[in-house]
Design a protein around this motif. Sequence first.
Motif, mmCIF file in Angstrom:
data_model
loop_
_atom_site.group_PDB
_atom_site.id
_atom_site.type_symbol
_atom_site.label_atom_id
_atom_site.label_comp_id
_atom_site.label_asym_id
_atom_site.label_seq_id
_atom_site.Cartn_x
_atom_site.Cartn_y
_atom_site.Cartn_z
ATOM 1 N N LYS A 2 0.831 -1.205 0.000
ATOM 2 C CA LYS A 2 0.000 0.000 0.000
ATOM 3 C C LYS A 2 0.866 1.257 0.000
ATOM 4 C CE LYS A 2 -4.038 1.840 2.390
ATOM 5 N NZ LYS A 2 -5.018 1.574 3.435
ATOM 6 N N GLN A 18 0.869 3.855 -3.123
ATOM 7 C CA GLN A 18 0.419 5.229 -2.922
ATOM 8 C C GLN A 18 1.540 6.229 -3.137
ATOM 9 O OE1 GLN A 18 -2.018 5.226 0.646
ATOM 10 N NE2 GLN A 18 -3.712 4.435 -0.578
ATOM 11 N N GLU A 64 -5.725 1.925 -5.499
ATOM 12 C CA GLU A 64 -6.257 1.074 -4.433
ATOM 13 C C GLU A 64 -5.638 -0.310 -4.521
ATOM 14 O OE1 GLU A 64 -10.483 1.230 -5.096
ATOM 15 O OE2 GLU A 64 -10.492 3.414 -4.885
#
Length: 387
Positions: free
Chosen positions: A176, A180, A187
Amino acid sequence: AEPRPIAMVTTLNGYACQRRTPLQHHNAVLTDALLVLAEKAEFSENEGRSVALRAASVLKALPHTVINMENLQGLPCLGEHSQRVIKEILEDGKSREVEAALHSEQYQAMKALTGIFGVGVKTADRWFREGLRHPSDVASSGHRLNHTQQAGIQHYDDLNMPVTKAEADAIGQIVKEAVQAVLPGAEIILTGGFRRGKPTGHDVDFLITHPEEGKEEGLMPKVVSWLEARGLLLYQKTNRNSYLEATEGSARPPNNMDRFERSFSIFRLDMPGAGPERHPQAALLEQAQDDSSVGGRRVGESWDWKAVRVDLVVTPFSQFAFALLGWTGSQLFERELRRWAGQEKHMSLSSHALYDSKQKRYLRASCEEEIFAHLGLEFIPPCERNA
Ligand code: ATP
Ligand code: MN
Ligand code: MN
């Protein structure tokens, strides 16, 4: 305790995707035996594999324990061979064929050799016939190994140790952060066995997407670079997306192989404070070797790490529901969905799309529920897809 049913008779549908198959079921003794036979068939590359898998899958869906042969009345997919094995286990507590397989040199060697990441049945069988029995034989045989197999041998013990949900979540945090950092708004979703509620797995599977179609293009190399720069990858092989090339010029979708941008990798998961006791063999190794470095891992200190297989798949938002359905599994559930689509609905399902051959058009879907509806199937939640 509940009274034992005397002649419990249940009827089940013929396709695994029409049935609810929970993780915990009532016939593990029988299904374990049939799964050994499925493996044995796979190792000798004969058709018996899917037959045994389907039979085991039916027993997994039963709401009660099979205690006699009458319990099998009305059940699909139980052929003569499966019934013979079940009967023997009900009567004698075990099946001679299964015991023989488990004790055979071929089964044990094939199990050990196919347990090497990057080694399939064909290669393992060739090595077996050359006299190799164990990964250590391969390492000392002088065979030329590709990079995947080298990594597979190097991290053999770790990769054959189940990955826990806690470890999967820890990897999820890392992925994640990586995703990001290189594409804000993207996502990531945990899929595969963990999405079906399994407490452990052989790897960790993630889908990555972005709500703005197109933004996800070329994402994987950036994620991989981010991870590599931090020393978090022990191995990776990235495939680019080849879906459009494969589909171009043909009205029908190519085949069931999916063509997403994806990366098969091995993560280095730090286990702070885990110490050598996590690896029972580590303490022994430490005693046996002056050098306290084993395969890159330092033992006997306050930190340790573990190699974990991770599959990363990048999907365009418009294909996300199909990718999610396709990567949640189980493998048999997926195969049965495609068999149902083809044989019962004249449709072709892949992890990218659903094509209706009668209407000659693709059917869109933005969630799994819509795909089940297109297929005329009752929705089965992930935790009941453990076929
Ligand atoms: P485990 O807990 O042992 O990992 P799993 O159900 O997650 O079990 P995987 O082998 O990780 O098993 O596969 C998950 C799903 O992803 C499978 O159901 C399969 O349909 C899909 N899948 C796996 N590999 C591929 C691939 N190379 N191409 C397309 N789909 C794949
Ligand atoms: Mn998995
Ligand atoms: Mn996987």
